[in-house]
Design a protein around this motif. Structure first.
Motif, PDB file in Angstrom:
ATOM      1  N   GLU A   2       3.368   2.478  10.200  1.00 22.42           N
ATOM      2  CA  GLU A   2       3.709   1.732   8.989  1.00 22.42           C
ATOM      3  C   GLU A   2       2.635   1.879   7.922  1.00 22.42           C
ATOM      4  OE1 GLU A   2       6.254  -0.075   7.464  1.00 22.42           O
ATOM      5  OE2 GLU A   2       7.296   0.936   9.089  1.00 22.42           O
ATOM      6  N   SER A   3       1.374   1.902   8.348  1.00 22.54           N
ATOM      7  CA  SER A   3       0.292   2.013   7.367  1.00 22.54           C
ATOM      8  C   SER A   3       0.336   3.362   6.650  1.00 22.54           C
ATOM      9  CB  SER A   3      -1.067   1.794   8.026  1.00 22.54           C
ATOM     10  OG  SER A   3      -1.280   2.751   9.035  1.00 22.54           O
ATOM     11  N   ILE A   4       0.663   4.423   7.363  1.00 21.17           N
ATOM     12  CA  ILE A   4       0.755   5.739   6.733  1.00 21.17           C
ATOM     13  C   ILE A   4       1.925   5.764   5.752  1.00 21.17           C
ATOM     14  CG2 ILE A   4       1.191   8.182   7.154  1.00 21.17           C
ATOM     15  CD1 ILE A   4      -0.867   8.072   9.162  1.00 21.17           C
ATOM     16  N   VAL A   5       3.050   5.174   6.144  1.00 15.52           N
ATOM     17  CA  VAL A   5       4.211   5.114   5.251  1.00 15.52           C
ATOM     18  C   VAL A   5       3.835   4.355   3.984  1.00 15.52           C
ATOM     19  CG1 VAL A   5       6.536   4.137   4.988  1.00 15.52           C
ATOM     20  CG2 VAL A   5       5.905   5.328   7.092  1.00 15.52           C
ATOM     21  N   THR A   6       3.115   3.243   4.141  1.00 19.03           N
ATOM     22  CA  THR A   6       2.683   2.438   2.997  1.00 19.03           C
ATOM     23  C   THR A   6       1.759   3.234   2.080  1.00 19.03           C
ATOM     24  OG1 THR A   6       2.893   0.427   4.305  1.00 19.03           O
ATOM     25  CG2 THR A   6       1.535   0.301   2.321  1.00 19.03           C
ATOM     26  N   MET A   7       0.843   4.006   2.666  1.00 20.40           N
ATOM     27  CA  MET A   7      -0.102   4.785   1.862  1.00 20.40           C
ATOM     28  C   MET A   7       0.586   5.934   1.123  1.00 20.40           C
ATOM     29  SD  MET A   7      -3.612   4.964   4.152  1.00 20.40           S
ATOM     30  CE  MET A   7      -2.978   6.272   5.121  1.00 20.40           C
ATOM     31  N   LEU A   8       1.567   6.553   1.747  1.00 24.28           N
ATOM     32  CA  LEU A   8       2.207   7.723   1.153  1.00 24.28           C
ATOM     33  C   LEU A   8       3.393   7.386   0.248  1.00 24.28           C
ATOM     34  CD1 LEU A   8       2.130  10.204   4.159  1.00 24.28           C
ATOM     35  CD2 LEU A   8       0.540  10.040   2.250  1.00 24.28           C
ATOM     36  N   ARG A   9       3.902   6.173   0.319  1.00 26.89           N
ATOM     37  CA  ARG A   9       5.069   5.790  -0.480  1.00 26.89           C
ATOM     38  C   ARG A   9       4.882   6.065  -1.976  1.00 26.89           C
ATOM     39  NH1 ARG A   9       6.529   0.971   1.737  1.00 26.89           N
ATOM     40  NH2 ARG A   9       7.846   2.123   3.162  1.00 26.89           N
ATOM     41  N   PRO A  10       3.706   5.788  -2.576  1.00 27.81           N
ATOM     42  CA  PRO A  10       3.542   6.077  -4.012  1.00 27.81           C
ATOM     43  C   PRO A  10       3.693   7.558  -4.372  1.00 27.81           C
ATOM     44  CG  PRO A  10       1.814   4.590  -3.262  1.00 27.81           C
ATOM     45  CD  PRO A  10       2.551   5.061  -2.037  1.00 27.81           C
ATOM     46  N   LEU A  11       3.566   8.453  -3.403  1.00 31.01           N
ATOM     47  CA  LEU A  11       3.703   9.895  -3.674  1.00 31.01           C
ATOM     48  C   LEU A  11       5.134  10.399  -3.503  1.00 31.01           C
ATOM     49  CD1 LEU A  11       0.523  11.319  -1.942  1.00 31.01           C
ATOM     50  CD2 LEU A  11       0.923  11.004  -4.371  1.00 31.01           C
ATOM     51  N   GLU A  12       6.009   9.551  -2.982  1.00 30.21           N
ATOM     52  CA  GLU A  12       7.366   9.998  -2.676  1.00 30.21           C
ATOM     53  C   GLU A  12       8.118  10.471  -3.926  1.00 30.21           C
ATOM     54  OE1 GLU A  12      11.169   8.438  -0.066  1.00 30.21           O
ATOM     55  OE2 GLU A  12       9.569   7.049  -0.570  1.00 30.21           O
TER      56      GLU A  12
END
Length: 79
Positions: A2-12
């Motif tokens: 979940e933490s990785i998803v949270t960190m990468l979400r702004p780059l989606e």
């Protein structure tokens, strides 16, 4: 995970539609940010990073003594 998803979400969204980036030559270009990783086995990593193959990066153990992994004095890494 979940933490990785949270960190990468702004780059989606920028990865799909791109963003304007100011480059070193002062021109603005349309770029698509990507995250990449590099996978290599130990000999390849040694070759790429320029470290000696078979030597311990943390202590002063001789490569011939490596199978025993005896404690040795720590290496001095100048700052």
């Amino acid at each position: 995970q979940e933490s990785i998803v949270t960190m990468l979400r702004p780059l989606e969204e920028p990865a799909k539609s791109g963003i304007k980036v100011l480059c070193a030559d002062s021109r603005t270009r349309h770029a698509y940010p990507r995250i990449a990783s590099f996978l290599a086995d130990y000999p390849e990593q040694c070759n790429i990073t320029g470290i000696k193959y078979g030597w311990c990066p943390h202590c002063e153990i001789d490569p011939d003594d490596m199978p025993g992994f005896n404690c040795r004095p720590r290496r001095c890494h100048p700052q």
